[in-house]
Design an enzyme around this catalytic site. Sequence first.
Site, short mmCIF file in Angstrom:
data_model
loop_
_atom_site.label_atom_id
_atom_site.label_comp_id
_atom_site.label_asym_id
_atom_site.label_seq_id
_atom_site.Cartn_x
_atom_site.Cartn_y
_atom_site.Cartn_z
N TRP A 160 0.82 -1.21 0.00
CA TRP A 160 0.00 0.00 0.00
C TRP A 160 0.85 1.26 0.00
CZ3 TRP A 160 -4.26 -0.40 -2.21
CH2 TRP A 160 -4.95 -1.62 -2.15
N ASP A 216 -1.40 7.04 5.93
CA ASP A 216 -2.49 6.14 5.54
C ASP A 216 -2.68 5.18 6.71
OD1 ASP A 216 -4.09 4.14 4.58
OD2 ASP A 216 -2.90 3.71 2.79
N LYS A 235 -12.29 -1.32 7.01
CA LYS A 235 -11.67 -2.30 7.90
C LYS A 235 -12.23 -2.12 9.32
CE LYS A 235 -8.24 -1.98 4.56
NZ LYS A 235 -8.60 -3.07 3.69
N1 PMP Z 1 -4.27 1.61 2.04
C1 PMP Z 1 -4.33 0.50 2.79
C2 PMP Z 1 -3.41 0.36 3.97
C3 PMP Z 1 -5.25 -0.49 2.48
O1 PMP Z 1 -5.32 -1.61 3.21
C4 PMP Z 1 -6.12 -0.31 1.37
C5 PMP Z 1 -7.16 -1.34 0.97
N2 PMP Z 1 -6.99 -2.60 1.37
C6 PMP Z 1 -5.99 0.85 0.61
C7 PMP Z 1 -5.07 1.80 0.98
C8 PMP Z 1 -6.88 1.10 -0.58
O2 PMP Z 1 -8.15 1.35 -0.13
P1 PMP Z 1 -9.39 1.56 -1.11
O3 PMP Z 1 -9.66 0.21 -1.70
O4 PMP Z 1 -10.46 2.05 -0.18
O5 PMP Z 1 -9.01 2.55 -2.12
#
Ligand code: PMP
Length: 367
Positions: free
Chosen positions: A104, A177, A201
Amino acid sequence: MTERVVSFSPGPGVLPLPVLEQIQAEIVSLPGVGASPLEVSHRGAWFTGVLERAVDDLGALLDIPDTHRIVFCPGGASMQFSMVALNLPADERHPADVVVTGSWGAAAHRELTRLGPTRLAWSGSDAGYTRVPTPEELVGALSPGARLAHVTTNETIHGVRFASLPSTPSGVPLVADVSSDFLSGPLDIGRTGIVYAGAQKNAGPAGVAVVIVREDLIGRAPDGLPKLLDYRTYIEHGSLYNTPPVFAIYVIGLVARWLRDEIGGLESMRVRNEHKAALLYDEIDAAPGFYRGHAEPASRSLMNVTWRLPDDELERTFVEEAAAQGLTELRGHRSVGGIRTSIYNAMPLDGVEALAAFMRSFRDRHS
Ligand code: PMP
């Protein structure tokens, strides 16, 4: 199937049962309103009250200082990669420093790089994303001239996390994030510039991000940004410029109430999460030749516990046998393999105990 399984889904993740039951009770007709939360106006009294309370409750849970504002932005966490880049634009002299501790962080780095100059301040890629940098490593890695320093506090796929918020050089805003460990414990918002979390989450349904913005930073945003990509729009209109994701915000509000009233706040949530995670890490550590933890111990996530078995075949068998016992969604992300168990706030202790017992019996049967 009407029985609920024990779902270790990485996201959308498990929600607290009392929250689901309240939604069930209100889905057709809200008391005093006579309509579903899916049918009401976002400008009506019911929803504006829900929105206000959600902001108040999140603010109280996180002890958010007056300098910061909470807004709800559609588009999930990935949209925030872009909004951060647009609202805090980097330039050659002031690049965005990015710390990449897993998939991520790498995704954030790619998007920030599409939209402006970046500097890869630290990356765990060569080591397979098994740890986060130490505070000492970060001091040397982050540059004082950066426009911002971006970190991912918990890497959902690799299962590594920062145990405490990293420090940045003076004047460099920390952008974090926190999608997969938001609300899992206290967070020192006063030390951050922008914090964002995809809700799906620990906070609620997918499609919306909870964003906490230090208000003075947003004065640096360029004029002429697309209206819905400009944090000022959300701050000035209290997240009600256009139709917000009404249902998702309603659920986030219920989750915040659950954290406050039934859990007793984020410190108490943290203690529960540490206990749950320790049950699984203890099983891993008790069988080092059989279960191989992915993360180095100091970087171990409390939310996503990742490990390998001796071979792919055993990993497949583990996932299948567990599913037959109602323990589902244990397959690791396709990029990493192995096993990943996501044990977010709403995962009850007895769900984790059942998995720990399964790990023990699986090991006894197969080693
Ligand atoms: N950052 C993290 C730490 C994540 O776990 C996720 C999704 N699993 C995202 C960003 C992306 O999130 P989204 O699918 O809501 O765009």
